[in-house]
Design a protein around this motif. Structure first.
Motif, PDB file in Angstrom:
ATOM      1  N   CYS A  85       1.015  -0.855   0.082  1.00 20.51           N
ATOM      2  CA  CYS A  85       0.478   0.238  -0.006  1.00 20.51           C
ATOM      3  C   CYS A  85       1.154   0.810  -0.101  1.00 20.51           C
ATOM      4  O   CYS A  85       0.725   2.856  -0.894  1.00 20.51           O
ATOM      5  CB  CYS A  85      -0.844   0.528   1.454  1.00 20.51           C
ATOM      6  SG  CYS A  85      -1.452  -1.140   1.653  1.00 20.51           S
ATOM      7  N   CYS A 109       1.539   3.986  -2.860  1.00 19.67           N
ATOM      8  CA  CYS A 109       0.868   4.926  -3.056  1.00 19.67           C
ATOM      9  C   CYS A 109       0.371   5.863  -2.364  1.00 19.67           C
ATOM     10  O   CYS A 109      -0.092   6.950  -2.192  1.00 19.67           O
ATOM     11  CB  CYS A 109      -0.426   4.516  -3.660  1.00 19.67           C
ATOM     12  SG  CYS A 109      -0.167   3.263  -5.196  1.00 19.67           S
ATOM     13  N   HIS A 110       0.027   5.523  -0.999  1.00 19.06           N
ATOM     14  CA  HIS A 110      -0.118   6.022   0.074  1.00 19.06           C
ATOM     15  C   HIS A 110       1.416   6.311   0.631  1.00 19.06           C
ATOM     16  O   HIS A 110       1.635   5.365   1.450  1.00 19.06           O
ATOM     17  CB  HIS A 110      -0.871   4.829   1.186  1.00 19.06           C
ATOM     18  CG  HIS A 110      -2.446   4.922  -0.085  1.00 19.06           C
ATOM     19  ND1 HIS A 110      -2.742   5.822   0.110  1.00 19.06           N
ATOM     20  CD2 HIS A 110      -2.839   3.901  -0.388  1.00 19.06           C
ATOM     21  CE1 HIS A 110      -4.189   5.451  -0.815  1.00 19.06           C
ATOM     22  NE2 HIS A 110      -4.480   4.130  -1.093  1.00 19.06           N
ATOM     23  N   PRO A 127      -3.990   9.511  -1.474  1.00 18.89           N
ATOM     24  CA  PRO A 127      -3.998  10.221  -0.258  1.00 18.89           C
ATOM     25  C   PRO A 127      -2.982   9.801   0.732  1.00 18.89           C
ATOM     26  O   PRO A 127      -2.598   8.605   0.663  1.00 18.89           O
ATOM     27  CB  PRO A 127      -5.499  10.314  -0.083  1.00 18.89           C
ATOM     28  CG  PRO A 127      -6.175   9.364  -1.090  1.00 18.89           C
ATOM     29  CD  PRO A 127      -5.191   8.673  -1.709  1.00 18.89           C
ATOM     30  N   ARG A 182     -12.320   9.456   7.251  1.00 18.03           N
ATOM     31  CA  ARG A 182     -13.277   7.818   6.768  1.00 18.03           C
ATOM     32  C   ARG A 182     -13.458   6.987   7.842  1.00 18.03           C
ATOM     33  O   ARG A 182     -12.713   6.002   7.845  1.00 18.03           O
ATOM     34  CB  ARG A 182     -12.848   7.508   6.387  1.00 18.03           C
ATOM     35  CG  ARG A 182     -12.792   8.303   4.673  1.00 18.03           C
ATOM     36  CD  ARG A 182     -12.649   7.680   3.429  1.00 18.03           C
ATOM     37  NE  ARG A 182     -12.540   8.248   2.473  1.00 18.03           N
ATOM     38  CZ  ARG A 182     -13.660   9.531   2.072  1.00 18.03           C
ATOM     39  NH1 ARG A 182     -14.883   8.449   2.719  1.00 18.03           N
ATOM     40  NH2 ARG A 182     -13.406   9.769   0.893  1.00 18.03           N
ATOM     41  N   HIS A 212     -14.376  -0.497  -0.063  1.00 20.19           N
ATOM     42  CA  HIS A 212     -13.603   0.445  -0.929  1.00 20.19           C
ATOM     43  C   HIS A 212     -12.316  -0.496  -1.300  1.00 20.19           C
ATOM     44  O   HIS A 212     -12.241  -0.342  -2.591  1.00 20.19           O
ATOM     45  CB  HIS A 212     -12.943   1.864  -0.248  1.00 20.19           C
ATOM     46  CG  HIS A 212     -11.964   2.011  -0.908  1.00 20.19           C
ATOM     47  ND1 HIS A 212     -10.606   2.652  -0.066  1.00 20.19           N
ATOM     48  CD2 HIS A 212     -11.864   2.846  -2.148  1.00 20.19           C
ATOM     49  CE1 HIS A 212      -9.547   3.282  -1.317  1.00 20.19           C
ATOM     50  NE2 HIS A 212     -10.852   3.678  -2.385  1.00 20.19           N
ATOM     51  N   PHE A 213     -11.904  -1.236  -0.404  1.00 22.11           N
ATOM     52  CA  PHE A 213     -11.461  -2.531  -1.124  1.00 22.11           C
ATOM     53  C   PHE A 213     -11.723  -3.719  -1.785  1.00 22.11           C
ATOM     54  O   PHE A 213     -11.192  -3.995  -2.890  1.00 22.11           O
ATOM     55  CB  PHE A 213     -11.059  -3.221   0.089  1.00 22.11           C
ATOM     56  CG  PHE A 213     -10.337  -2.722   0.972  1.00 22.11           C
ATOM     57  CD1 PHE A 213      -8.560  -1.780   0.489  1.00 22.11           C
ATOM     58  CD2 PHE A 213      -9.750  -2.668   2.579  1.00 22.11           C
ATOM     59  CE1 PHE A 213      -8.236  -1.399   1.435  1.00 22.11           C
ATOM     60  CE2 PHE A 213      -9.579  -1.680   3.747  1.00 22.11           C
ATOM     61  CZ  PHE A 213      -8.118  -1.117   3.087  1.00 22.11           C
ATOM     62  N   SER A 231     -15.509   5.568  -4.631  1.00 12.43           N
ATOM     63  CA  SER A 231     -15.089   6.734  -5.440  1.00 12.43           C
ATOM     64  C   SER A 231     -14.781   6.940  -6.733  1.00 12.43           C
ATOM     65  O   SER A 231     -13.723   6.306  -7.266  1.00 12.43           O
ATOM     66  CB  SER A 231     -13.534   6.382  -4.362  1.00 12.43           C
ATOM     67  OG  SER A 231     -12.695   8.073  -4.629  1.00 12.43           O
ATOM     68  N   SER A 273     -12.228   5.376  -8.978  1.00 12.29           N
ATOM     69  CA  SER A 273     -10.627   5.901  -8.355  1.00 12.29           C
ATOM     70  C   SER A 273     -10.114   4.497  -9.702  1.00 12.29           C
ATOM     71  O   SER A 273     -10.478   3.947 -10.012  1.00 12.29           O
ATOM     72  CB  SER A 273     -10.694   5.042  -7.820  1.00 12.29           C
ATOM     73  OG  SER A 273      -9.876   4.256  -6.582  1.00 12.29           O
ATOM     74  N   MET A 312      -7.116   2.796  -8.066  1.00  8.46           N
ATOM     75  CA  MET A 312      -6.435   2.295  -6.672  1.00  8.46           C
ATOM     76  C   MET A 312      -7.034   0.945  -7.302  1.00  8.46           C
ATOM     77  O   MET A 312      -8.423   0.662  -7.158  1.00  8.46           O
ATOM     78  CB  MET A 312      -7.046   2.405  -5.727  1.00  8.46           C
ATOM     79  CG  MET A 312      -6.560   1.484  -4.164  1.00  8.46           C
ATOM     80  SD  MET A 312      -6.726   1.995  -2.780  1.00  8.46           S
ATOM     81  CE  MET A 312      -7.295   0.583  -1.585  1.00  8.46           C
TER      82      MET A 312
HETATM   83  C1  HEC Z   1      -1.848   1.810  -7.248  1.00 10.18           C
HETATM   84  C2  HEC Z   1      -1.731   3.172  -6.189  1.00 10.18           C
HETATM   85  C3  HEC Z   1      -2.906   2.401  -5.128  1.00 10.18           C
HETATM   86  C4  HEC Z   1      -2.179   0.989  -3.911  1.00 10.18           C
HETATM   87  C5  HEC Z   1      -1.340   0.392  -4.285  1.00 10.18           C
HETATM   88  C6  HEC Z   1      -3.100   1.473  -3.541  1.00 10.18           C
HETATM   89  N1  HEC Z   1      -3.687   2.799  -2.641  1.00 10.18           N
HETATM   90 FE1  HEC Z   1      -5.141   3.266  -1.787  1.00 10.18          FE
HETATM   91  N2  HEC Z   1      -6.037   5.040  -3.086  1.00 10.18           N
HETATM   92  C7  HEC Z   1      -5.359   4.888  -4.063  1.00 10.18           C
HETATM   93  C8  HEC Z   1      -5.808   5.920  -4.835  1.00 10.18           C
HETATM   94  C9  HEC Z   1      -5.504   7.070  -6.610  1.00 10.18           C
HETATM   95  C10 HEC Z   1      -6.660   6.752  -4.198  1.00 10.18           C
HETATM   96  C11 HEC Z   1      -7.825   7.616  -3.725  1.00 10.18           C
HETATM   97  C12 HEC Z   1      -9.017   7.257  -4.840  1.00 10.18           C
HETATM   98  C13 HEC Z   1     -10.031   6.636  -4.033  1.00 10.18           C
HETATM   99  O1  HEC Z   1     -10.262   6.878  -2.777  1.00 10.18           O
HETATM  100  O2  HEC Z   1     -10.445   5.117  -4.244  1.00 10.18           O
HETATM  101  C14 HEC Z   1      -6.649   5.274  -2.791  1.00 10.18           C
HETATM  102  C15 HEC Z   1      -7.479   5.865  -1.810  1.00 10.18           C
HETATM  103  C16 HEC Z   1      -7.237   5.477  -0.712  1.00 10.18           C
HETATM  104  C17 HEC Z   1      -8.194   5.383   0.289  1.00 10.18           C
HETATM  105  C18 HEC Z   1      -9.721   6.741   0.914  1.00 10.18           C
HETATM  106  C19 HEC Z   1      -8.837   7.308   1.286  1.00 10.18           C
HETATM  107  C20 HEC Z   1      -9.803   8.425   1.692  1.00 10.18           C
HETATM  108  O3  HEC Z   1      -8.555   9.756   2.234  1.00 10.18           O
HETATM  109  O4  HEC Z   1     -10.154   8.424   0.184  1.00 10.18           O
HETATM  110  C21 HEC Z   1      -7.908   4.301   1.504  1.00 10.18           C
HETATM  111  C22 HEC Z   1      -8.232   4.326   3.048  1.00 10.18           C
HETATM  112  C23 HEC Z   1      -7.225   3.269   0.834  1.00 10.18           C
HETATM  113  N3  HEC Z   1      -6.134   4.441  -0.399  1.00 10.18           N
HETATM  114  C24 HEC Z   1      -6.175   2.783   1.584  1.00 10.18           C
HETATM  115  C25 HEC Z   1      -5.121   1.216   0.630  1.00 10.18           C
HETATM  116  C26 HEC Z   1      -4.715   0.282   1.348  1.00 10.18           C
HETATM  117  C27 HEC Z   1      -4.954   0.015   2.522  1.00 10.18           C
HETATM  118  C28 HEC Z   1      -3.632  -0.190   0.269  1.00 10.18           C
HETATM  119  C29 HEC Z   1      -3.127  -1.350   0.657  1.00 10.18           C
HETATM  120  C30 HEC Z   1      -3.692  -2.943   0.717  1.00 10.18           C
HETATM  121  C31 HEC Z   1      -4.086   0.494  -1.137  1.00 10.18           C
HETATM  122  N4  HEC Z   1      -4.542   2.056  -0.601  1.00 10.18           N
HETATM  123  C32 HEC Z   1      -2.981   0.956  -2.228  1.00 10.18           C
HETATM  124  C33 HEC Z   1      -4.570   4.182  -4.634  1.00 10.18           C
HETATM  125  C34 HEC Z   1      -3.473   3.615  -4.742  1.00 10.18           C
END
Ligand code: HEC
Length: 461
Positions: A371, A374-375, A386, A395, A404-405, A412, A415, A417
């Motif tokens: 994760c 990207c985060h 973000p 959230r 979302h997962f 979203s 997205s 993600m």
């Molecule tokens: C390829 C890049 C990428 C990866 C890898 C990724 N994310 Fe994301 N994530 C994003 C993007 C871009 C957004 C913003 C769009 C959305 O909300 O889906 C996001 C949004 C989120 C949000 C919402 C945040 C908010 O404040 O709205 C969460 C929670 C989150 N990710 C958790 C995770 C977790 C836990 C993992 C690993 C299991 C993960 N992400 C892996 C790109 C990624």
């Protein structure tokens, strides 16, 4: 073949007399397992020196890079985690070995005439050892390192008159920062090792001039003696091997994680010092307010002075324990105090609400699922998505995260993600971890709070 080589070298280096000096030293009363702690300590010091050299290949002592280089050693360098583990557990082992060595010398009255100087050099070596522990702790530049050092340096400020000056010398400036880190690094890797080697040479030089003390009973010492080689040498060697196996086993099996990157703005963080400083940390908590200087410098100063001059304070010429009730009773009271404080401190730490295991598993999953690519959380990770440092503030809804997962665009829209169609339990753990990320809570689940009195004199920072 070996014989020929030996003769060739002996012709040129005159090894035989040296061999006699080194190996034929006579031990009054004969070889014994009780004499091994000094060599165990020496061995561990060599282990620390060696592993430290390898760590220095990668480590960079600057606030920007220190944390990353330690993480690099831990995660990328082949066997880096093992070398760092050896250095970490070796440091603890040195303290144990020194403690046992001191205890043996004290119990046997081996510090008495004519070995007073040897004892004093030994106390100096003990202080250097503490110096290694204190300076080394800052180097990873994580939250614990930063805030524990803040507590440590602030303590010095309470010394009347020169306190502020001393703190500035320690920090290399007004605040704990880049200059402090390079200063601690230089002291840890250059100054202290140089002093330590001189001290060890002096300690051993005196030992060879006056000879080992042997058993406390004069009759027993006179009855028989035995050369250092072979029995004492092999006992020492066996103990060194045992100590190495123990430290290597710990380094191999017990991971020593970094806390979060140091954040000088985060005054809520409660640091936990190394276990060998815990008793003192606990003592500090009881000594708040007007009593504080007593704990920060008066008693430690008196104690060190007393320990240094102990051979002259204890005028009793007897070495037999039964004829030294005062010395042994004071030693026992001191040990009882230390271990009581250590016990209370450990109990307070573990009585605090421990980390929810689901959060811990979630944190591990977060790392394993990349994760971080990207985060970012508290400054670590990518910027594609973000910042999640305080994601639960925005959230707080578990269901939202679960949906979302499974399908990010369902909650979203648009997205990028990727979906994480993991098992129900894994998604739950991951969500528990995310929900623990809110403002106003300690940032590092790896480091539990030590108790009520967070940073003695932290307002000085
Ligand atoms: C390829 C890049 C990428 C990866 C890898 C990724 N994310 Fe994301 N994530 C994003 C993007 C871009 C957004 C913003 C769009 C959305 O909300 O889906 C996001 C949004 C989120 C949000 C919402 C945040 C908010 O404040 O709205 C969460 C929670 C989150 N990710 C958790 C995770 C977790 C836990 C993992 C690993 C299991 C993960 N992400 C892996 C790109 C990624």
């Amino acid at each position: 073949m070996a014989g020929t080589l030996y003769r060739w070298l002996d012709d040129r280096l005159r090894l035989t007399p040296l061999e006699h000096t080194l190996l034929d030293e006579s031990i009054p009363g004969g070889a014994s397992w009780i004499y091994v702690f000094g060599s165990a300590t020496l061995f561990l010091f060599c282990l620390q020196a060696t592993t430290g050299m390898f760590l220095a290949l990668y480590y960079v002592p600057s606030p920007d890079a220190a944390y990353d280089t330690v993480q690099f050693i831990q995660q990328e360098v082949p066997f880096g985690w093992f070398v760092r583990g050896l250095h970490h557990w070796g440091a603890s082992a040195v303290m144990v070995a020194v403690g046992l060595h001191l205890l043996q010398v004290y119990l046997y009255g081996a510090y008495k005439r004519p070995r007073e100087l040897m004892w004093m050099v030994g106390v100096g070596l003990l202080l250097l050892m503490m110096g290694f522990g204190f300076t080394g702790y800052l180097l990873p530049w994580d939250q614990n390192a930063y805030w524990a050092t803040q507590v440590g340096t602030n303590m010095v400020a309470s010394v009347p008159g020169v306190g502020d000056f001393l703190v500035r010398v320690l920090r290399g400036g007004d605040t704990l920062g880049a200059l402090t880190l390079s200063r601690f690094f230089a002291v840890h890797t250059l100054f202290l090792p140089a002093l330590m080697v001189c001290g060890i040479v002096a300690h051993l030089f005196i030992l060879r001039r006056v000879g080992p003390a042997g058993p406390w009973s004069v009759d027993q010492a006179r009855q028989r003696s035995e050369p250092f080689y072979p029995r004492q040498v092999s006992m020492d060697a066996m103990v060194m091997l045992g100590v190495f196996v123990l430290v290597a086993g710990l380094a191999w099996t017990v991971e020593f994680p970094l806390a979060d990157r140091a954040d000088p703005a985060d005054h809520t963080f409660t640091p936990v010092p190394e276990w060998y400083f815990l008793f003192f940390y606990q003592f500090l908590k009881y000594m708040s307010g007007p009593l504080e200087p007593l704990a920060t410098w008066v008693l430690p100063g008196l104690f060190i002075l007393g320990l240094m001059l102990w051979p002259f304070l204890d005028r009793n010429p007897e070495r037999q324990p039964s004829s030294r009730p005062v010395a042994l009773a004071s030693g026992a009271v001191f040990l009882a105090l230390i271990f009581t404080l250590l016990g209370i401190s450990l109990r307070e730490r573990y009585a605090l609400p421990t980390l929810d295991p689901s959060v811990a598993r979630g944190k591990a999953l977060f790392a394993r699922q990349h994760c971080m690519a990207c985060h970012r959380i508290h400054g670590d990770g990518g910027k594609v998505g973000p910042d999640l440092s305080y994601v639960a503030d925005q959230r707080p809804d578990r269901q939202w995260h679960l949906r979302h997962f499974r399908d990010p665009s369902s909650v979203s829209p648009g997205s990028i993600m990727p979906a994480f169609p993991l098992a129900e339990k894994d998604l739950n753990d991951l969500t528990s971890y995310l929900l623990s990320l809110k403002s106003g809570t300690p940032t590092s689940p790896g480091t539990r709070a030590a108790g009520r009195h967070a940073h003695p004199q932290e307002d000085n920072a």
